[in-house]
Design a protein around this motif. Structure first.
Motif, PDB file in Angstrom:
ATOM      1  N   LEU A  87       0.801  -1.220   0.000  1.00  0.00           N
ATOM      2  CA  LEU A  87       0.000   0.000   0.000  1.00  0.00           C
ATOM      3  C   LEU A  87       0.835   1.272   0.000  1.00  0.00           C
ATOM      4  O   LEU A  87       0.624   2.162  -0.809  1.00  0.00           O
ATOM      5  N   VAL A  88       1.779   1.349   0.932  1.00  0.00           N
ATOM      6  CA  VAL A  88       2.532   2.589   1.116  1.00  0.00           C
ATOM      7  C   VAL A  88       3.491   2.851  -0.046  1.00  0.00           C
ATOM      8  O   VAL A  88       3.530   3.966  -0.575  1.00  0.00           O
ATOM      9  N   MET A  89       4.246   1.834  -0.464  1.00  0.00           N
ATOM     10  CA  MET A  89       5.221   2.053  -1.537  1.00  0.00           C
ATOM     11  C   MET A  89       4.566   2.514  -2.845  1.00  0.00           C
ATOM     12  O   MET A  89       5.004   3.501  -3.435  1.00  0.00           O
ATOM     13  N   PRO A  90       3.506   1.850  -3.319  1.00  0.00           N
ATOM     14  CA  PRO A  90       2.862   2.347  -4.541  1.00  0.00           C
ATOM     15  C   PRO A  90       2.273   3.746  -4.373  1.00  0.00           C
ATOM     16  O   PRO A  90       2.318   4.551  -5.307  1.00  0.00           O
ATOM     17  N   LEU A  91       1.760   4.056  -3.190  1.00  0.00           N
ATOM     18  CA  LEU A  91       1.213   5.391  -2.958  1.00  0.00           C
ATOM     19  C   LEU A  91       2.311   6.449  -3.017  1.00  0.00           C
ATOM     20  O   LEU A  91       2.131   7.507  -3.633  1.00  0.00           O
ATOM     21  N   VAL A  92       3.448   6.154  -2.418  1.00  0.00           N
ATOM     22  CA  VAL A  92       4.573   7.100  -2.453  1.00  0.00           C
ATOM     23  C   VAL A  92       5.046   7.302  -3.891  1.00  0.00           C
ATOM     24  O   VAL A  92       5.307   8.429  -4.317  1.00  0.00           O
ATOM     25  N   VAL A  93       5.147   6.214  -4.644  1.00  0.00           N
ATOM     26  CA  VAL A  93       5.555   6.312  -6.053  1.00  0.00           C
ATOM     27  C   VAL A  93       4.525   7.125  -6.837  1.00  0.00           C
ATOM     28  O   VAL A  93       4.892   7.994  -7.636  1.00  0.00           O
ATOM     29  N   PHE A  94       3.246   6.875  -6.610  1.00  0.00           N
ATOM     30  CA  PHE A  94       2.188   7.628  -7.283  1.00  0.00           C
ATOM     31  C   PHE A  94       2.328   9.123  -7.026  1.00  0.00           C
ATOM     32  O   PHE A  94       2.328   9.930  -7.960  1.00  0.00           O
ATOM     33  N   LEU A  95       2.476   9.493  -5.748  1.00  0.00           N
ATOM     34  CA  LEU A  95       2.595  10.914  -5.398  1.00  0.00           C
ATOM     35  C   LEU A  95       3.870  11.539  -5.952  1.00  0.00           C
ATOM     36  O   LEU A  95       3.853  12.676  -6.444  1.00  0.00           O
ATOM     37  N   ALA A  96       4.981  10.803  -5.878  1.00  0.00           N
ATOM     38  CA  ALA A  96       6.254  11.329  -6.377  1.00  0.00           C
ATOM     39  C   ALA A  96       6.185  11.601  -7.878  1.00  0.00           C
ATOM     40  O   ALA A  96       6.608  12.671  -8.351  1.00  0.00           O
ATOM     41  N   VAL A 106       3.784  19.157 -17.108  1.00  0.00           N
ATOM     42  CA  VAL A 106       3.167  18.201 -18.024  1.00  0.00           C
ATOM     43  C   VAL A 106       1.649  18.304 -17.856  1.00  0.00           C
ATOM     44  O   VAL A 106       1.149  18.588 -16.766  1.00  0.00           O
ATOM     45  N   GLU A 107       0.935  18.078 -18.912  1.00  0.00           N
ATOM     46  CA  GLU A 107      -0.530  18.138 -18.893  1.00  0.00           C
ATOM     47  C   GLU A 107      -1.093  17.221 -17.791  1.00  0.00           C
ATOM     48  O   GLU A 107      -0.556  16.139 -17.534  1.00  0.00           O
ATOM     49  N   ASP A 108      -2.188  17.663 -17.156  1.00  0.00           N
ATOM     50  CA  ASP A 108      -2.741  16.939 -16.006  1.00  0.00           C
ATOM     51  C   ASP A 108      -3.144  15.500 -16.330  1.00  0.00           C
ATOM     52  O   ASP A 108      -2.884  14.585 -15.553  1.00  0.00           O
ATOM     53  N   GLY A 109      -3.774  15.288 -17.444  1.00  0.00           N
ATOM     54  CA  GLY A 109      -4.199  13.943 -17.823  1.00  0.00           C
ATOM     55  C   GLY A 109      -3.023  12.999 -17.989  1.00  0.00           C
ATOM     56  O   GLY A 109      -3.045  11.855 -17.541  1.00  0.00           O
ATOM     57  N   ILE A 116      -0.366   6.761 -12.319  1.00  0.00           N
ATOM     58  CA  ILE A 116      -1.073   5.482 -12.163  1.00  0.00           C
ATOM     59  C   ILE A 116      -0.233   4.333 -12.699  1.00  0.00           C
ATOM     60  O   ILE A 116      -0.123   3.275 -12.069  1.00  0.00           O
ATOM     61  N   LEU A 117       0.393   4.523 -13.846  1.00  0.00           N
ATOM     62  CA  LEU A 117       1.248   3.471 -14.419  1.00  0.00           C
ATOM     63  C   LEU A 117       2.449   3.183 -13.522  1.00  0.00           C
ATOM     64  O   LEU A 117       2.813   2.022 -13.328  1.00  0.00           O
ATOM     65  N   ALA A 118       3.071   4.228 -12.976  1.00  0.00           N
ATOM     66  CA  ALA A 118       4.227   4.038 -12.095  1.00  0.00           C
ATOM     67  C   ALA A 118       3.828   3.308 -10.819  1.00  0.00           C
ATOM     68  O   ALA A 118       4.544   2.396 -10.370  1.00  0.00           O
ATOM     69  N   SER A 120       1.273   1.272 -10.470  1.00  0.00           N
ATOM     70  CA  SER A 120       0.948  -0.106 -10.856  1.00  0.00           C
ATOM     71  C   SER A 120       2.209  -0.926 -11.063  1.00  0.00           C
ATOM     72  O   SER A 120       2.287  -2.088 -10.656  1.00  0.00           O
ATOM     73  N   LEU A 121       3.191  -0.327 -11.712  1.00  0.00           N
ATOM     74  CA  LEU A 121       4.473  -1.007 -11.916  1.00  0.00           C
ATOM     75  C   LEU A 121       5.142  -1.299 -10.582  1.00  0.00           C
ATOM     76  O   LEU A 121       5.665  -2.395 -10.367  1.00  0.00           O
ATOM     77  N   CYS A 122       5.114  -0.335  -9.661  1.00  0.00           N
ATOM     78  CA  CYS A 122       5.682  -0.539  -8.325  1.00  0.00           C
ATOM     79  C   CYS A 122       4.975  -1.697  -7.618  1.00  0.00           C
ATOM     80  O   CYS A 122       5.612  -2.565  -7.030  1.00  0.00           O
ATOM     81  N   TYR A 123       3.653  -1.714  -7.685  1.00  0.00           N
ATOM     82  CA  TYR A 123       2.875  -2.788  -7.069  1.00  0.00           C
ATOM     83  C   TYR A 123       3.254  -4.141  -7.659  1.00  0.00           C
ATOM     84  O   TYR A 123       3.456  -5.117  -6.937  1.00  0.00           O
ATOM     85  N   ALA A 124       3.378  -4.206  -8.981  1.00  0.00           N
ATOM     86  CA  ALA A 124       3.731  -5.462  -9.648  1.00  0.00           C
ATOM     87  C   ALA A 124       5.128  -5.924  -9.253  1.00  0.00           C
ATOM     88  O   ALA A 124       5.345  -7.113  -9.001  1.00  0.00           O
ATOM     89  N   ILE A 125       6.066  -4.995  -9.184  1.00  0.00           N
ATOM     90  CA  ILE A 125       7.439  -5.345  -8.789  1.00  0.00           C
ATOM     91  C   ILE A 125       7.469  -5.861  -7.350  1.00  0.00           C
ATOM     92  O   ILE A 125       8.091  -6.881  -7.054  1.00  0.00           O
ATOM     93  N   VAL A 126       6.800  -5.161  -6.463  1.00  0.00           N
ATOM     94  CA  VAL A 126       6.763  -5.584  -5.058  1.00  0.00           C
ATOM     95  C   VAL A 126       6.109  -6.951  -4.939  1.00  0.00           C
ATOM     96  O   VAL A 126       6.606  -7.838  -4.242  1.00  0.00           O
ATOM     97  N   ASN A 127       5.006  -7.146  -5.618  1.00  0.00           N
ATOM     98  CA  ASN A 127       4.285  -8.409  -5.531  1.00  0.00           C
ATOM     99  C   ASN A 127       5.078  -9.566  -6.124  1.00  0.00           C
ATOM    100  O   ASN A 127       5.093 -10.661  -5.577  1.00  0.00           O
ATOM    101  N   ARG A 128       5.768  -9.319  -7.207  1.00  0.00           N
ATOM    102  CA  ARG A 128       6.497 -10.393  -7.898  1.00  0.00           C
ATOM    103  C   ARG A 128       7.850 -10.701  -7.267  1.00  0.00           C
ATOM    104  O   ARG A 128       8.165 -11.841  -6.985  1.00  0.00           O
ATOM    105  N   TRP A 129       8.664  -9.676  -7.041  1.00  0.00           N
ATOM    106  CA  TRP A 129      10.044  -9.926  -6.623  1.00  0.00           C
ATOM    107  C   TRP A 129      10.306  -9.776  -5.132  1.00  0.00           C
ATOM    108  O   TRP A 129      11.281 -10.309  -4.626  1.00  0.00           O
TER     109      TRP A 129
END
Length: 144
Positions: A87-96, A106-109, A116-118, A120-129
């Protein structure tokens, strides 16, 4: 008061370099797991018939324990690790990423999409490795 250690009785089905594969021996009542912080990650009800990997101390390790009953346990502190990793690591990555993209004008969208992609990638890395939120079981006793 909440239990500080979660334990189950299981039967050893295989040994591989200090790690045993065990199968839960008794069917676990779903009510037992209802209040458990690890119920979504360990889910012994689903694992009945499946196997769980557990570390075994050197003193208990021997080839003749295959087929024997053992007690396995995991500390409830594993939920803190799971919370931080999942929870915390993906949230920190999202905010950063969102802040960096905002500072780069950069445009808001696009900023939102990149954040969101970053995350999600953080979540996948944490979950997998990093093992995700799966508890680390340990054999504590060989039953007679």
């Amino acid at each position: 008061m909440e239990k500080s250690i979660i334990n189950h009785t299981a039967r050893v089905v295989a040994i591989n370099r200090g790690i045993v594969k065990v199968r839960l021996e008794q069917p676990v009542n779903p009510a037992e797991c209802a209040g458990c912080a690890l119920s979504s990650s360990c889910n012994p009800v689903r694992m009945h018939g499946g196997t769980i990997e557990a570390d075994i101390p050197e003193g208990l390790l021997s080839e003749d324990i295959i087929g024997r009953r053992v007690e396995i346990e995991t500390p409830c502190a594993a939920r803190v690790k799971a919370t931080v990793q999942m929870l915390v690591m993906p949230l920190v990555v999202f905010l950063a990423v969102a802040i960096i993209m905002h500072l780069l004008h950069v445009e808001d969208g696009l900023s939102a999409l990149a954040a969101i992609l970053a995350a999600s990638l953080c979540y996948a890395i944490v979950n997998r490795w990093l093992g995700g939120n799966r508890p680390e079981w340990k054999v504590v006793k060989i039953c007679k």
